[in-house]
Design a protein around this motif. Structure first.
Motif, PDB file in Angstrom:
ATOM      1  N   SER A   4       0.832  -1.202   0.000  1.00 31.98           N
ATOM      2  CA  SER A   4       0.000   0.000   0.000  1.00 31.98           C
ATOM      3  C   SER A   4       0.871   1.259   0.000  1.00 31.98           C
ATOM      4  CB  SER A   4      -0.920   0.011   1.225  1.00 31.98           C
ATOM      5  OG  SER A   4      -0.149   0.073   2.415  1.00 31.98           O
ATOM      6  N   GLY A   5       2.132   1.119  -0.390  1.00 33.86           N
ATOM      7  CA  GLY A   5       3.011   2.285  -0.442  1.00 33.86           C
ATOM      8  C   GLY A   5       4.408   1.969   0.043  1.00 33.86           C
ATOM      9  N   THR A   6       5.360   2.822  -0.318  1.00 34.08           N
ATOM     10  CA  THR A   6       6.759   2.635   0.052  1.00 34.08           C
ATOM     11  C   THR A   6       7.178   3.690   1.067  1.00 34.08           C
ATOM     12  OG1 THR A   6       7.276   1.726  -2.131  1.00 34.08           O
ATOM     13  CG2 THR A   6       9.122   2.575  -0.836  1.00 34.08           C
ATOM     14  N   ARG A   7       8.008   3.272   2.009  1.00 31.44           N
ATOM     15  CA  ARG A   7       8.469   4.182   3.062  1.00 31.44           C
ATOM     16  C   ARG A   7       9.985   4.142   3.143  1.00 31.44           C
ATOM     17  NH1 ARG A   7       7.302   3.357   9.445  1.00 31.44           N
ATOM     18  NH2 ARG A   7       8.516   5.126  10.182  1.00 31.44           N
ATOM     19  N   ILE A   8      10.604   5.310   3.216  1.00 28.44           N
ATOM     20  CA  ILE A   8      12.055   5.417   3.291  1.00 28.44           C
ATOM     21  C   ILE A   8      12.444   5.981   4.654  1.00 28.44           C
ATOM     22  CG2 ILE A   8      14.114   6.492   2.302  1.00 28.44           C
ATOM     23  CD1 ILE A   8      12.633   6.638  -0.360  1.00 28.44           C
ATOM     24  N   ILE A   9      13.357   5.295   5.338  1.00 24.56           N
ATOM     25  CA  ILE A   9      13.895   5.761   6.615  1.00 24.56           C
ATOM     26  C   ILE A   9      15.320   6.249   6.363  1.00 24.56           C
ATOM     27  CG2 ILE A   9      14.524   5.116   8.964  1.00 24.56           C
ATOM     28  CD1 ILE A   9      12.351   2.953   8.819  1.00 24.56           C
ATOM     29  N   HIS A  10      15.568   7.516   6.603  1.00 22.10           N
ATOM     30  CA  HIS A  10      16.880   8.122   6.394  1.00 22.10           C
ATOM     31  C   HIS A  10      17.758   7.889   7.614  1.00 22.10           C
ATOM     32  CE1 HIS A  10      15.528  10.619   2.865  1.00 22.10           C
ATOM     33  NE2 HIS A  10      14.357  10.369   3.440  1.00 22.10           N
ATOM     34  N   LEU A  11      18.976   7.417   7.366  1.00 20.78           N
ATOM     35  CA  LEU A  11      19.925   7.174   8.455  1.00 20.78           C
ATOM     36  C   LEU A  11      21.107   8.133   8.391  1.00 20.78           C
ATOM     37  CD1 LEU A  11      20.140   3.259   8.228  1.00 20.78           C
ATOM     38  CD2 LEU A  11      18.559   4.627   9.603  1.00 20.78           C
ATOM     39  N   ASP A  12      21.041   9.131   7.508  1.00 17.39           N
ATOM     40  CA  ASP A  12      22.197   9.972   7.224  1.00 17.39           C
ATOM     41  C   ASP A  12      22.223  11.279   8.008  1.00 17.39           C
ATOM     42  OD1 ASP A  12      20.053  11.082   5.971  1.00 17.39           O
ATOM     43  OD2 ASP A  12      20.830  10.911   3.936  1.00 17.39           O
ATOM     44  N   GLY A  13      21.335  11.431   8.988  1.00 21.62           N
ATOM     45  CA  GLY A  13      21.363  12.624   9.814  1.00 21.62           C
ATOM     46  C   GLY A  13      20.706  13.854   9.219  1.00 21.62           C
ATOM     47  N   LYS A  14      20.039  13.696   8.094  1.00 24.26           N
ATOM     48  CA  LYS A  14      19.346  14.836   7.498  1.00 24.26           C
ATOM     49  C   LYS A  14      18.216  15.297   8.409  1.00 24.26           C
ATOM     50  CE  LYS A  14      20.113  13.532   2.653  1.00 24.26           C
ATOM     51  NZ  LYS A  14      19.454  13.089   1.406  1.00 24.26           N
ATOM     52  N   PRO A  15      17.922  16.611   8.426  1.00 19.40           N
ATOM     53  CA  PRO A  15      16.804  17.108   9.239  1.00 19.40           C
ATOM     54  C   PRO A  15      15.473  16.700   8.635  1.00 19.40           C
ATOM     55  CG  PRO A  15      17.713  18.885   7.910  1.00 19.40           C
ATOM     56  CD  PRO A  15      18.642  17.712   7.741  1.00 19.40           C
ATOM     57  N   HIS A  16      14.420  16.751   9.436  1.00 16.29           N
ATOM     58  CA  HIS A  16      13.079  16.462   8.940  1.00 16.29           C
ATOM     59  C   HIS A  16      12.661  17.489   7.894  1.00 16.29           C
ATOM     60  CE1 HIS A  16      11.622  13.115  11.352  1.00 16.29           C
ATOM     61  NE2 HIS A  16      12.166  13.655  12.429  1.00 16.29           N
ATOM     62  N   LEU A  17      11.651  17.120   7.137  1.00 14.01           N
ATOM     63  CA  LEU A  17      11.073  18.019   6.154  1.00 14.01           C
ATOM     64  C   LEU A  17      10.424  19.222   6.849  1.00 14.01           C
ATOM     65  CD1 LEU A  17       9.302  15.387   3.868  1.00 14.01           C
ATOM     66  CD2 LEU A  17      11.395  16.644   3.341  1.00 14.01           C
ATOM     67  N   PRO A  18      10.194  20.317   6.127  1.00 11.79           N
ATOM     68  CA  PRO A  18       9.469  21.443   6.725  1.00 11.79           C
ATOM     69  C   PRO A  18       8.109  21.004   7.241  1.00 11.79           C
ATOM     70  CG  PRO A  18      10.476  22.086   4.641  1.00 11.79           C
ATOM     71  CD  PRO A  18      10.654  20.596   4.754  1.00 11.79           C
ATOM     72  N   GLU A  19       7.642  21.654   8.303  1.00 14.10           N
ATOM     73  CA  GLU A  19       6.414  21.232   8.968  1.00 14.10           C
ATOM     74  C   GLU A  19       5.193  21.263   8.063  1.00 14.10           C
ATOM     75  OE1 GLU A  19       5.732  23.411  12.517  1.00 14.10           O
ATOM     76  OE2 GLU A  19       7.537  22.695  13.535  1.00 14.10           O
ATOM     77  N   ASN A  20       5.204  22.112   7.033  1.00  9.87           N
ATOM     78  CA  ASN A  20       4.025  22.245   6.182  1.00  9.87           C
ATOM     79  C   ASN A  20       3.888  21.120   5.161  1.00  9.87           C
ATOM     80  OD1 ASN A  20       6.316  23.287   4.805  1.00  9.87           O
ATOM     81  ND2 ASN A  20       4.980  24.326   3.342  1.00  9.87           N
ATOM     82  N   ILE A  21       4.872  20.234   5.081  1.00 10.77           N
ATOM     83  CA  ILE A  21       4.803  19.091   4.158  1.00 10.77           C
ATOM     84  C   ILE A  21       4.297  17.879   4.931  1.00 10.77           C
ATOM     85  CG2 ILE A  21       6.090  17.546   2.655  1.00 10.77           C
ATOM     86  CD1 ILE A  21       8.028  19.821   2.114  1.00 10.77           C
ATOM     87  N   LYS A  22       3.139  17.376   4.541  1.00 14.21           N
ATOM     88  CA  LYS A  22       2.534  16.234   5.221  1.00 14.21           C
ATOM     89  C   LYS A  22       2.411  15.061   4.254  1.00 14.21           C
ATOM     90  CE  LYS A  22       1.788  18.789   8.908  1.00 14.21           C
ATOM     91  NZ  LYS A  22       2.517  18.585  10.181  1.00 14.21           N
ATOM     92  N   LEU A  23       2.734  13.871   4.705  1.00 10.66           N
ATOM     93  CA  LEU A  23       2.789  12.694   3.841  1.00 10.66           C
ATOM     94  C   LEU A  23       2.000  11.536   4.443  1.00 10.66           C
ATOM     95  CD1 LEU A  23       6.649  12.780   3.226  1.00 10.66           C
ATOM     96  CD2 LEU A  23       4.890  13.746   1.732  1.00 10.66           C
TER      97      LEU A  23
END
Length: 318
Positions: free
Chosen positions: A172-191
């Motif tokens: 029902s969809g693909t999910r990616i977990i980042h392990l590289d220390g990148k910050p979260h997306l801006p708060e206004n982006i909802k997924l």
């Protein structure tokens, strides 16, 4: 894929669609219907002693599925949807012989809703089998992603790993977990599948989940959270890498009276297991002598209003 193979897959999918949901859930490798477990075995966080990948990650790649039930009922996983008038009617075993609530804290196994939120959940459940308004329709009935954390209860899934990433392939969809220390997306982006930033600590993958659009229900019983929800996930793998417990703490003061924790047990499926129509939805293809077979996951075709997913609303014309 060849036209002949596509036709065969279509036939298999059509047959699976005719199998009652509860039968699919219980179908075990070899044909015996003992798949659903009724207990959750604790797994402690600690050192990882198994195989590692080239980037140092514990190797947990493979096909996985929860071991207790699908998303019919969040707090009574094997109890069916309350009030179901059809094939998934009342459970046939006493409550104490069924799997525990997915809510592992609070101890009573109930989601700690604020009164207004409990009323919303109960209203959804009341009209689930007669959705006279659009908001009573289970989102999966419209082929929406199952979201976090519901995806871990909806069919089997595959975990793949790459340097700096863990990828979860749900049907029902693909999910990616980042392990590289990148910050979260801006708060206004909802997924639908939120935004995930993780790290490994021994045998445990710890993931911080934000930016959830909160459109998915947690189960057909209507549990939910808001866009303000924050989720901390822990994927705690055993020493053999054959099982893990998904333990997630959900905090959302706009909906709940306190943070609460969900626990979902899962196990790995391998070529030693017979493919079935739920936990291990794969085809064993191209098996040359002396080599391991190639495993291909089915590409599931979603059809709106498919089965008991919450029927399309019937709104009378006036």
């Amino acid at each position: 894929m060849t036209t002949k193979f596509l036709a065969q897959l279509t036939s298999v999918a059509a047959l699976l669609a005719l199998i009652p949901v509860h039968a699919q859930e219980q179908q075990a490798p070899g044909g015996s219907r003992i798949q659903r477990e009724t207990t959750v075995t604790p797994i402690a966080s600690g050192k990882w002693t198994g195989k590692r990948l080239s980037d140092g990650q514990p190797d947990v790649q493979g096909h996985w599925s929860n071991t207790i039930a699908n998303h019919n009922n969040w707090t009574d996983p094997q109890g069916g949807v309350p009030g179901d008038p059809g094939r998934n009617g009342p459970p046939k075993t006493p409550r104490n012989e069924r799997a525990p609530s997915r809510v592992s804290d609070p101890p009573d196994g109930q989601v700690p809703f604020q009164p207004w939120a409990r009323a919303v959940q109960q209203e959804f459940l009341q009209y689930f089998h007669n959705p006279v308004k659009e908001q009573y329709i289970e989102p999966l009935a419209r082929c929406a992603p199952a979201g976090v954390p519901k995806s871990f209860t909806w069919h089997g899934y595959e975990i793949r790993q790459y340097p700096g990433y863990v990828v979860l392939l749900f049907n029902s969809g693909t999910r990616i977990i980042h392990l590289d220390g990148k910050p979260h997306l801006p708060e206004n982006i909802k997924l639908w599948n939120a935004d995930s930033r993780g790290r490994w600590e021994g045998n445990t993958l710890i993931v911080d989940v934000t930016n959830n659009n909160a459109k998915a229900r947690l189960a057909r019983t209507g549990e939910f959270f808001s866009e303000n929800a924050h989720i901390e996930e822990r994927y705690i793998f055993n020493g053999e890498g054959t099982r893990y417990n998904y333990v997630a703490t959900i905090t959302d003061p706009t909906v709940y009276t306190r943070p609460w924790t969900v626990t979902i047990p899962a196990r790995r499926f391998t070529v030693n297991d017979e493919p079935d129509g739920w936990h291990y939805e794969v085809a064993l293809a191209n098996q040359p002598a002396g080599k391991a077979p190639l495993i291909e996951r089915y590409e599931r075709i979603c059809v709106e209003n498919n089965g008991p997913f919450g029927n399309i609303a019937v709104i009378s014309a006036k």
